[in-house]
Design an enzyme around this catalytic site. Sequence first.
Site, PDB file in Angstrom:
ATOM      1  N   ASP A   1     -47.178 104.869  -1.019  1.00 34.20           N
ATOM      2  CA  ASP A   1     -48.596 105.216  -1.120  1.00 34.20           C
ATOM      3  C   ASP A   1     -48.723 106.501  -1.933  1.00 34.20           C
ATOM      4  O   ASP A   1     -48.398 107.584  -1.460  1.00 34.20           O
ATOM      5  CB  ASP A   1     -49.175 105.397   0.291  1.00 34.20           C
ATOM      6  CG  ASP A   1     -50.601 105.916   0.297  1.00 34.20           C
ATOM      7  OD1 ASP A   1     -51.203 106.061  -0.791  1.00 34.20           O
ATOM      8  OD2 ASP A   1     -51.123 106.193   1.396  1.00 34.20           O
TER       9      ASP A   1
ATOM     10  N   HIS B   1     -30.799 104.925 -16.259  1.00 31.13           N
ATOM     11  CA  HIS B   1     -29.733 104.360 -15.424  1.00 31.13           C
ATOM     12  C   HIS B   1     -28.488 105.239 -15.446  1.00 31.13           C
ATOM     13  O   HIS B   1     -27.603 105.080 -14.599  1.00 31.13           O
ATOM     14  CB  HIS B   1     -29.385 102.953 -15.918  1.00 31.13           C
ATOM     15  CG  HIS B   1     -28.796 102.077 -14.853  1.00 31.13           C
ATOM     16  ND1 HIS B   1     -28.285 102.574 -13.675  1.00 31.13           N
ATOM     17  CD2 HIS B   1     -28.627 100.731 -14.784  1.00 31.13           C
ATOM     18  CE1 HIS B   1     -27.827 101.574 -12.926  1.00 31.13           C
ATOM     19  NE2 HIS B   1     -28.023 100.452 -13.577  1.00 31.13           N
TER      20      HIS B   1
END
Length: 443
Positions: free
Chosen positions: A377, A154
């Site tokens: 994908d 983060h």
Amino acid sequence: MTMELRLETTGREVIKPSSPAPIDHLQLSVFDLSFPVVYVPVTFFYESPTGESPEIISNRLKTSLSETLSRFYPLAGRIEGISINCNDEGVLFTEARTDVILSDFLRNFNTDSFEDFFPKIEEGESAGTWPLMRVKVSFFGSGSGFAVNIGISHMICDAASLLNFVQGWAATANDVAVTTPPFAGVTIYPPPHTYSSKDDVSVGGDKYVTNRFVFESSKIAELKRKAVSKSVPVPTRVEAITSLIWRCARNASHSNSAAPKSTLMIQAMDLRMRIPSDVLSQDAMGNLQSIFFLKKEADSAMEIGELVADFRKAKQGFNEMIEDNLQGYNSATSTITTNTLGYYLLDVMGAFTSESKMDVDLYPMSSWCKKPFYEVDLGWGVPVWMGPVMYTNPIKKSGVLMMDSKDGKDVEAWITLSEQDTQVFVRDQDLLTYAVLNPPVLI
């Protein structure tokens, strides 16, 4: 009945970029360095194609990951003080297996089991130094499918950056040409004057529990009608659901408190959607977000329509503040620097900090709605399901993360509260009128 996952780690290695980084260091901003030492994660679940072994799938993922890292090169580096050393050190790649069938797991899972999809952090590893990204691929039994967990520190990544990376990885896996994204560094927020390194987040203290609620589209429509007011005739999904969750969480806290507290809702805002693309690219990587917040006193009725109206007003005020601070900005002459905006945004953070007192219940809210995670994908089609594990969860604090269902119509809300408040929250009839607690995922 929930199902025990029993994941067994079968491999662990470092994947390095396929080509060297074009720069030596990337400066971190003061905002980057304010974040806790945790990973921003997401887990995708895919069905396995017939005939492809885990070894083949894993090797294809490693190859495309290595190629992708050459464009997202800071993720393969190491944080050193106030910058990233882009030294191509690599990212951590872990493999695991279970005998459980993918469809059986999704029908019977509980949110606690999501921690099993995270790679174990060994001694000397940290989101604050290295690895800045970690991947874990977990194969389900009988070739039924696999899960890919991706977590990025983060300190260099927000949700939009995570999405940018997985989209880039998907493009590489499918031989689609993509460009190297810009890393924001100190484009918006200024560099720090001083900095002291931070330890990883401790998991001690009160126990916090994460639950998943699903708001079906028909129920969302009902809730939006309830949230209508004169000032907001057409509430959004996020406005209505956020307001309901905040109200129910406040009520749960009050039921467990001898002295009810004031409550503060914090909403994360993506700056890329609010700053012109010639100033800040839509695919820019970094912590390019800010917040607005709302506070309600302990005796507030917190009616849904009132909360939505306040939410809309605060959001509009935030957007206007950005527009005002970019007035006169010229990308050629930089007559008004984006760092000026960064200082204003830091003032907002400062105002929030001054309101964050011990006698106030804090509820951070984030929305991943309309972010196309379900289009990722990696070479085997789109995911049959995906789940985040909120970065607020390892911090062991309350928080809410909303995301679209696969069909884009329903909304899933992952809600973390104290164990004591959770026991009341999950039985709140106001909430259960519109949401279902952890329904099975059917594929």
